[in-house]
Design a protein around this motif. Structure first.
Motif, PDB file in Angstrom:
ATOM      1  N   ILE A 111       0.836  -1.204   0.000  1.00 39.00           N
ATOM      2  CA  ILE A 111       0.000   0.000   0.000  1.00 39.00           C
ATOM      3  C   ILE A 111       0.868   1.251   0.000  1.00 39.00           C
ATOM      4  CG2 ILE A 111      -1.618   1.344   1.405  1.00 39.00           C
ATOM      5  CD1 ILE A 111      -2.827  -1.346   2.266  1.00 39.00           C
ATOM      6  N   ILE A 112       1.874   1.282   0.876  1.00 40.26           N
ATOM      7  CA  ILE A 112       2.753   2.447   0.945  1.00 40.26           C
ATOM      8  C   ILE A 112       3.552   2.590  -0.344  1.00 40.26           C
ATOM      9  CG2 ILE A 112       4.711   3.470   2.172  1.00 40.26           C
ATOM     10  CD1 ILE A 112       3.640   2.224   4.740  1.00 40.26           C
ATOM     11  N   THR A 113       3.987   1.470  -0.897  1.00 35.70           N
ATOM     12  CA  THR A 113       4.724   1.505  -2.165  1.00 35.70           C
ATOM     13  C   THR A 113       3.861   2.083  -3.274  1.00 35.70           C
ATOM     14  OG1 THR A 113       6.023  -0.426  -1.517  1.00 35.70           O
ATOM     15  CG2 THR A 113       5.974   0.119  -3.854  1.00 35.70           C
ATOM     16  N   ARG A 114       2.600   1.672  -3.295  1.00 32.37           N
ATOM     17  CA  ARG A 114       1.665   2.181  -4.307  1.00 32.37           C
ATOM     18  C   ARG A 114       1.514   3.697  -4.183  1.00 32.37           C
ATOM     19  NH1 ARG A 114      -3.957   3.051  -4.250  1.00 32.37           N
ATOM     20  NH2 ARG A 114      -5.002   2.686  -6.265  1.00 32.37           N
ATOM     21  N   GLU A 115       1.375   4.191  -2.941  1.00 31.92           N
ATOM     22  CA  GLU A 115       1.248   5.633  -2.711  1.00 31.92           C
ATOM     23  C   GLU A 115       2.498   6.375  -3.182  1.00 31.92           C
ATOM     24  OE1 GLU A 115      -1.477   5.138   1.370  1.00 31.92           O
ATOM     25  OE2 GLU A 115       0.611   5.828   1.477  1.00 31.92           O
ATOM     26  N   LYS A 116       3.679   5.830  -2.842  1.00 35.96           N
ATOM     27  CA  LYS A 116       4.931   6.476  -3.239  1.00 35.96           C
ATOM     28  C   LYS A 116       5.113   6.456  -4.753  1.00 35.96           C
ATOM     29  CE  LYS A 116       6.487   7.154   1.031  1.00 35.96           C
ATOM     30  NZ  LYS A 116       6.667   8.502   1.591  1.00 35.96           N
ATOM     31  N   LEU A 117       4.675   5.376  -5.377  1.00 36.36           N
ATOM     32  CA  LEU A 117       4.796   5.257  -6.828  1.00 36.36           C
ATOM     33  C   LEU A 117       3.943   6.309  -7.523  1.00 36.36           C
ATOM     34  CD1 LEU A 117       5.888   3.663  -9.247  1.00 36.36           C
ATOM     35  CD2 LEU A 117       3.916   2.143  -9.034  1.00 36.36           C
ATOM     36  N   ILE A 118       2.708   6.487  -7.050  1.00 33.03           N
ATOM     37  CA  ILE A 118       1.827   7.509  -7.620  1.00 33.03           C
ATOM     38  C   ILE A 118       2.425   8.895  -7.417  1.00 33.03           C
ATOM     39  CG2 ILE A 118      -0.419   8.629  -7.332  1.00 33.03           C
ATOM     40  CD1 ILE A 118      -1.563   5.852  -6.675  1.00 33.03           C
ATOM     41  N   ALA A 119       2.960   9.146  -6.212  1.00 34.32           N
ATOM     42  CA  ALA A 119       3.550  10.457  -5.925  1.00 34.32           C
ATOM     43  C   ALA A 119       4.755  10.728  -6.811  1.00 34.32           C
ATOM     44  CB  ALA A 119       3.936  10.532  -4.443  1.00 34.32           C
ATOM     45  N   ASP A 162       5.378   9.560  -9.830  1.00 34.26           N
ATOM     46  CA  ASP A 162       4.970   9.848 -11.207  1.00 34.26           C
ATOM     47  C   ASP A 162       4.279  11.203 -11.300  1.00 34.26           C
ATOM     48  OD1 ASP A 162       4.782   8.804 -13.963  1.00 34.26           O
ATOM     49  OD2 ASP A 162       2.622   9.036 -13.600  1.00 34.26           O
ATOM     50  N   ALA A 163       3.514  11.578 -10.256  1.00 29.27           N
ATOM     51  CA  ALA A 163       2.853  12.881 -10.254  1.00 29.27           C
ATOM     52  C   ALA A 163       3.876  14.009 -10.280  1.00 29.27           C
ATOM     53  CB  ALA A 163       1.943  13.005  -9.031  1.00 29.27           C
ATOM     54  N   ARG A 164       4.990  13.813  -9.566  1.00 33.18           N
ATOM     55  CA  ARG A 164       6.049  14.825  -9.594  1.00 33.18           C
ATOM     56  C   ARG A 164       6.771  14.834 -10.941  1.00 33.18           C
ATOM     57  NH1 ARG A 164       6.405  12.923  -4.212  1.00 33.18           N
ATOM     58  NH2 ARG A 164       5.974  14.591  -2.703  1.00 33.18           N
ATOM     59  N   ALA A 165       7.050  13.652 -11.446  1.00 33.85           N
ATOM     60  CA  ALA A 165       7.787  13.545 -12.714  1.00 33.85           C
ATOM     61  C   ALA A 165       7.003  14.124 -13.881  1.00 33.85           C
ATOM     62  CB  ALA A 165       8.132  12.082 -12.983  1.00 33.85           C
ATOM     63  N   THR A 166       5.687  14.041 -13.837  1.00 35.88           N
ATOM     64  CA  THR A 166       4.861  14.535 -14.939  1.00 35.88           C
ATOM     65  C   THR A 166       4.383  15.970 -14.729  1.00 35.88           C
ATOM     66  OG1 THR A 166       2.907  13.542 -13.874  1.00 35.88           O
ATOM     67  CG2 THR A 166       4.040  12.229 -15.560  1.00 35.88           C
ATOM     68  N   GLY A 167       4.879  16.627 -13.687  1.00 32.83           N
ATOM     69  CA  GLY A 167       4.608  18.045 -13.494  1.00 32.83           C
ATOM     70  C   GLY A 167       3.354  18.387 -12.711  1.00 32.83           C
ATOM     71  N   ILE A 168       2.630  17.383 -12.243  1.00 32.64           N
ATOM     72  CA  ILE A 168       1.408  17.671 -11.481  1.00 32.64           C
ATOM     73  C   ILE A 168       1.730  18.446 -10.207  1.00 32.64           C
ATOM     74  CG2 ILE A 168      -0.498  16.624 -10.190  1.00 32.64           C
ATOM     75  CD1 ILE A 168      -0.495  14.351 -12.205  1.00 32.64           C
ATOM     76  N   ALA A 169       2.861  18.097  -9.580  1.00 30.45           N
ATOM     77  CA  ALA A 169       3.237  18.764  -8.332  1.00 30.45           C
ATOM     78  C   ALA A 169       3.566  20.237  -8.537  1.00 30.45           C
ATOM     79  CB  ALA A 169       4.419  18.048  -7.691  1.00 30.45           C
ATOM     80  N   ASP A 170       3.866  20.632  -9.787  1.00 32.27           N
ATOM     81  CA  ASP A 170       4.196  22.033 -10.080  1.00 32.27           C
ATOM     82  C   ASP A 170       3.025  22.783 -10.710  1.00 32.27           C
ATOM     83  OD1 ASP A 170       6.884  21.770  -9.218  1.00 32.27           O
ATOM     84  OD2 ASP A 170       7.385  20.805 -11.126  1.00 32.27           O
ATOM     85  N   SER A 171       1.880  22.120 -10.837  1.00 31.57           N
ATOM     86  CA  SER A 171       0.736  22.752 -11.491  1.00 31.57           C
ATOM     87  C   SER A 171       0.087  23.791 -10.594  1.00 31.57           C
ATOM     88  CB  SER A 171      -0.293  21.691 -11.887  1.00 31.57           C
ATOM     89  OG  SER A 171      -0.891  21.125 -10.723  1.00 31.57           O
TER      90      SER A 171
END
Length: 271
Positions: free
Chosen positions: A68-76, A78-87
């Protein structure tokens, strides 16, 4: 969150398998260069329900929590890598949440400070109410009154409403509905002297039932009142209310002394 159900998630990641009991020093999983340690797993445990914590102590439950924690970290990641965190949307939502949390924190800080202040005052005995004080108060005020009131925000309207009600008392509901700003709890209620505004209590105590009285200015607005009843109380029923009234009066005395100490000035708006 119930981990037995989440075991059905089709997430099997390399490096997540464990052959022995968990050890804090060993990594539990890795996502690229980011390592999820046993400490990360243990830090999550206090946030789980008692049932889920017990399950997480088993090899199967521990493995499920790692996934579960791995899944959360994986989503986070990819969200950073694809620019969502900077939106702008993400930053705006975070800013809104931070403002909400800051407000919650500030309210909690103020409430806690006030609660501890009252506690210190009570410990000092400054708010203690003696039996003789209760007896003396009950001798003077062994009754409660019931009033209904209309509160408006300006003197001109208050005068207009009062004139109408003195001529036509039966129009009370109509005037209340049209002009009153009083909250529901203050439209009609019962109180002992000391439980509500002193000037309103004095007028009510010296007024006949069924006759509109007013208008009286307070911090709440301009009051028009009508006493609808009065009844004598038993000592047993009155005592806890009297103690609260006297405690509040002692608190007000302390606050009045503090106003002088800290030079409090309140500026009132003119009509």
């Amino acid at each position: 969150m119930k981990y037995p159900f989440l075991l059905l998630l089709p997430l099997v990641l390399a490096g997540c398998q464990q052959d022995s009991a968990p050890t804090r020093a060993l990594p539990a999983a890795r996502i690229g260069k980011q390592t999820i340690t046993e400490q990360d797993i243990n830090d999550r445990l206090p946030f789980l329900s008692a049932e889920d914590r017990e399950f997480a102590k088993t090899p199967l439950g521990h493995q499920n929590l790692v996934q579960i924690i791995t899944r959360e970290k994986l989503i986070a990641a990819d969200a950073r890598a694809t620019g969502i965190a900077d939106s702008d949307e993400y930053r705006s939502l975070l800013a809104d949440k931070r403002a909400q949390l800051d407000q919650i924190y500030n309210e909690f800080a103020a409430d806690t400070l006030e609660r501890l202040w009252y506690h210190k005052l009570e410990e000092s005995g400054s708010l203690a109410v003696s039996n003789s004080e209760v007896d003396d108060y009950f001798k003077k005020y062994p009754y409660e009154m019931t009033i209904k009131q209309i509160i408006v925000d300006n003197a001109q309207t208050a005068d207009q409403v009062l004139r109408t009600l003195k001529a036509y008392p039966s129009r009370w509901k109509e005037m209340e509905r049209q002009y009153s700003t009083a909250p529901e709890a203050l439209k009609q209620f019962s109180f002992m002297p000391g439980e509500y505004l002193d000037n309103i209590a004095v007028i009510a105590a010296n007024s006949p039932s069924g006759k509109p009285q007013g208008f009286f200015k307070t911090a709440q607005g301009f009051h028009i009142i009508m006493k609808t009843g009065e009844r004598r109380l038993s000592k047993k029923d009155a005592e806890p209310r009297i103690r609260e009234v006297l405690k509040n009066k002692k608190t007000d005395d302390v606050l009045d002394s503090l106003k002088n100490k800290y030079e409090v000035v309140i500026y009132e708006k003119s009509e």
